[in-house]
Design a protein around this motif. Structure first.
Motif, PDB file in Angstrom:
ATOM      1  N   ASN A  41     102.548   9.753  38.271  1.00  0.00           N
ATOM      2  CA  ASN A  41     101.466   8.813  37.957  1.00  0.00           C
ATOM      3  C   ASN A  41     100.112   9.333  38.429  1.00  0.00           C
ATOM      4  OD1 ASN A  41     103.296   7.093  36.800  1.00  0.00           O
ATOM      5  ND2 ASN A  41     103.514   5.821  38.616  1.00  0.00           N
ATOM      6  N   LEU A  42     100.099  10.007  39.575  1.00  0.00           N
ATOM      7  CA  LEU A  42      98.849  10.587  40.060  1.00  0.00           C
ATOM      8  C   LEU A  42      98.388  11.712  39.129  1.00  0.00           C
ATOM      9  CD1 LEU A  42      96.983  10.086  42.438  1.00  0.00           C
ATOM     10  CD2 LEU A  42      98.225  11.842  43.689  1.00  0.00           C
ATOM     11  N   GLY A  43      99.346  12.527  38.654  1.00  0.00           N
ATOM     12  CA  GLY A  43      99.014  13.585  37.705  1.00  0.00           C
ATOM     13  C   GLY A  43      98.500  13.028  36.386  1.00  0.00           C
ATOM     14  N   ILE A  44      99.076  11.918  35.924  1.00  0.00           N
ATOM     15  CA  ILE A  44      98.603  11.279  34.697  1.00  0.00           C
ATOM     16  C   ILE A  44      97.187  10.744  34.896  1.00  0.00           C
ATOM     17  CG2 ILE A  44      98.948   9.297  33.174  1.00  0.00           C
ATOM     18  CD1 ILE A  44     101.969   9.715  33.536  1.00  0.00           C
ATOM     19  N   MET A  45      96.937  10.149  36.056  1.00  0.00           N
ATOM     20  CA  MET A  45      95.604   9.611  36.320  1.00  0.00           C
ATOM     21  C   MET A  45      94.540  10.716  36.324  1.00  0.00           C
ATOM     22  SD  MET A  45      94.157   7.539  39.625  1.00  0.00           S
ATOM     23  CE  MET A  45      93.928   9.012  40.590  1.00  0.00           C
TER      24      MET A  45
ATOM     25  N   SER B 115      94.719  13.664  34.867  1.00  0.00           N
ATOM     26  CA  SER B 115      94.563  14.250  33.535  1.00  0.00           C
ATOM     27  C   SER B 115      93.795  13.314  32.605  1.00  0.00           C
ATOM     28  CB  SER B 115      95.919  14.612  32.937  1.00  0.00           C
ATOM     29  OG  SER B 115      96.671  13.449  32.713  1.00  0.00           O
ATOM     30  N   MET B 116      93.947  12.005  32.780  1.00  0.00           N
ATOM     31  CA  MET B 116      93.178  11.065  31.965  1.00  0.00           C
ATOM     32  C   MET B 116      91.687  11.084  32.342  1.00  0.00           C
ATOM     33  SD  MET B 116      95.207   9.687  29.861  1.00  0.00           S
ATOM     34  CE  MET B 116      95.266   8.013  29.341  1.00  0.00           C
ATOM     35  N   GLN B 117      91.395  11.446  33.578  1.00  0.00           N
ATOM     36  CA  GLN B 117      90.002  11.548  34.007  1.00  0.00           C
ATOM     37  C   GLN B 117      89.390  12.906  33.665  1.00  0.00           C
ATOM     38  OE1 GLN B 117      90.216  10.708  38.199  1.00  0.00           O
ATOM     39  NE2 GLN B 117      90.377   8.494  37.866  1.00  0.00           N
ATOM     40  N   GLY B 118      90.219  13.839  33.183  1.00  0.00           N
ATOM     41  CA  GLY B 118      89.717  15.162  32.807  1.00  0.00           C
ATOM     42  C   GLY B 118      89.819  16.196  33.910  1.00  0.00           C
ATOM     43  N   HIS B 119      90.445  15.870  35.032  1.00  0.00           N
ATOM     44  CA  HIS B 119      90.609  16.806  36.153  1.00  0.00           C
ATOM     45  C   HIS B 119      91.978  17.489  36.034  1.00  0.00           C
ATOM     46  CE1 HIS B 119      87.092  14.917  37.903  1.00  0.00           C
ATOM     47  NE2 HIS B 119      87.705  13.735  37.887  1.00  0.00           N
TER      48      HIS B 119
END
Length: 171
Positions: free
Chosen positions: A68-72, A74-78
């Protein structure tokens, strides 16, 4: 059909605690539920023990892999930060759980559909169930008799026993 002969394949298992009724299901729909979250396909089949294990296992692996942290990130562009956060060893196990849940739900649906068709050919009627109790003592004795009965579903007894173990473990 001769009413004195017990059917080889029951169409439903009825008790005071659960109702399992065989009916035709689309295997792709059940697979979609398993894809949406591992264990939901088994919930559709009323396999609560296996569903609980898959759901808890997915939550544990999700936490360890930090999905979930990785998804967050990646959704922010980081994307570089998302790569650093993810634990690849746990992520591979996470994918394995997903694939197993989808495959198991699809396979189980195909098997239950075959059982339904066989029970439908025998023209089996759904047996009646008595749910009237006069006291809590008669309820508990009736429940114990149902678990020992030859008509009882063995998976039902396993789910009840595992639920008690889980309850005592959590308390």
């Amino acid at each position: 059909m001769n009413q004195n002969v017990s059917p080889r394949r029951p169409r439903a298992f009825l008790s005071t605690l659960t109702t399992n009724h065989l009916h035709l299901r689309n295997p792709w729909v059940v697979s979609f539920f398993a894809f949406s979250y591992p264990g939901f396909g088994n919930l559709m089949h009323h396999r609560h023990g296996k569903a609980l294990i898959l759901i808890l296992w997915e939550v544990f692996i999700n936490h360890q892999a930090k999905v979930n942290l990785g998804i967050m990130y990646s959704m922010q562009g980081h994307f570089e930060k998302a790569k650093q956060v993810l634990d690849t060893r746990w992520l591979i196990l996470y994918l394995g759980i997903y694939m197993f849940a989808i495959w198991d739900s699809y396979r189980s649906t195909i098997d239950l559909n075959k059982l339904y068709l066989l029970a439908d050919r025998e023209d089996v009627t759904v047996p009646p169930v008595n749910v009237l109790f006069t006291s809590s003592a008669s309820h508990s004795s009736h429940f114990c008799w149902q678990l020992r009965s030859r008509h009882a579903n063995p998976r039902h007894a396993m789910v009840v026993v595992s639920a008690f173990y889980l309850l005592f473990y959590l308390l």
